[in-house]
Design an enzyme around this catalytic site. Structure first.
Site, PDB file in Angstrom:
ATOM      1  N   MET A 284      -3.641   4.139   0.555  1.00  0.00           N
ATOM      2  CA  MET A 284      -4.378   4.738   2.126  1.00  0.00           C
ATOM      3  C   MET A 284      -5.583   5.613   1.723  1.00  0.00           C
ATOM      4  O   MET A 284      -6.413   6.061   2.810  1.00  0.00           O
ATOM      5  CB  MET A 284      -3.358   5.219   2.842  1.00  0.00           C
ATOM      6  CG  MET A 284      -2.253   4.288   3.445  1.00  0.00           C
ATOM      7  SD  MET A 284      -2.672   2.685   4.108  1.00  0.00           S
ATOM      8  CE  MET A 284      -3.580   3.742   5.669  1.00  0.00           C
TER       9      MET A 284
ATOM     10  N   VAL B 253       0.704  -1.250  -0.284  1.00  0.00           N
ATOM     11  CA  VAL B 253      -0.080  -0.035  -0.082  1.00  0.00           C
ATOM     12  C   VAL B 253       0.695   1.359   0.065  1.00  0.00           C
ATOM     13  O   VAL B 253       1.863   1.146   0.645  1.00  0.00           O
ATOM     14  CB  VAL B 253      -1.051  -0.123   1.255  1.00  0.00           C
ATOM     15  CG1 VAL B 253      -0.068   0.048   2.467  1.00  0.00           C
ATOM     16  CG2 VAL B 253      -2.059   0.952   1.181  1.00  0.00           C
ATOM     17  N   CYS B 254       0.424   2.295  -0.704  1.00  0.00           N
ATOM     18  CA  CYS B 254       1.093   3.711  -0.575  1.00  0.00           C
ATOM     19  C   CYS B 254      -0.042   4.810  -0.518  1.00  0.00           C
ATOM     20  O   CYS B 254      -1.246   4.131   0.080  1.00  0.00           O
ATOM     21  CB  CYS B 254       1.818   3.825  -1.830  1.00  0.00           C
ATOM     22  SG  CYS B 254       0.828   4.115  -3.116  1.00  0.00           S
ATOM     23  N   ARG B 255      -0.005   5.884  -0.767  1.00  0.00           N
ATOM     24  CA  ARG B 255      -1.091   6.869  -0.844  1.00  0.00           C
ATOM     25  C   ARG B 255      -2.354   6.552  -1.632  1.00  0.00           C
ATOM     26  O   ARG B 255      -3.298   6.401  -1.265  1.00  0.00           O
ATOM     27  CB  ARG B 255      -0.558   8.005  -0.801  1.00  0.00           C
ATOM     28  CG  ARG B 255      -1.653   9.190  -0.663  1.00  0.00           C
ATOM     29  CD  ARG B 255      -1.234  10.776  -1.020  1.00  0.00           C
ATOM     30  NE  ARG B 255      -0.897  10.934  -2.160  1.00  0.00           N
ATOM     31  CZ  ARG B 255      -0.060  11.699  -2.717  1.00  0.00           C
ATOM     32  NH1 ARG B 255       1.062  12.196  -2.169  1.00  0.00           N
ATOM     33  NH2 ARG B 255       0.393  11.768  -4.144  1.00  0.00           N
TER      34      ARG B 255
END
Length: 118
Positions: free
Chosen positions: A97, A69-71
């Site tokens: 996220m 996961v990232c932004r």
């Protein structure tokens, strides 16, 4: 990183389709930068910034499956493709996220104030 993989060939999952408790044998890998992590992250996530990944491969959690996961899902898609090309079983958390928070999934922070997604 390796040769780009077409986006439709990168395995992905929507945040709302991940079980509240990750399946046994899996881990959530957050590849955002330190300031993003401090502002808000999933409590069960392991933090390993994308910019440091090649030097810290030995810190990737041992898991049957890694959810990355990232932004917003872009960096994590690249990391997912890289990990899969190098022997890991990785799945991109699409919408990142931002999607995680939008679906009401809990966040914790390492700083003052309410957790948020940067």
């Amino acid at each position: 990183m390796t040769t780009p993989v077409p986006p439709d060939q990168i395995p992905g999952v929507q945040p709302e389709d991940l079980p509240a408790d990750l399946p046994e044998g899996s881990a959530l890998l957050d590849v955002r930068e330190d300031d993003e992590w401090r502002a808000g992250h999933a409590a069960e996530a392991v933090h390993l910034p994308m910019s440091e990944l090649p030097q810290r491969l030995d810190e990737i959690p041992e898991a049957d499956r890694l959810y990355v996961v990232c932004r917003s899902g872009g960096r994590s898609a690249r990391v997912t493709a890289y990990l899969n090309a190098n022997g890991w079983d990785a799945v991109n958390v699409e919408r990142g996220m931002n999607g995680w928070a939008a679906t009401g999934r809990p966040l914790v922070s390492d700083g003052p104030g309410e957790p948020c997604v940067l």
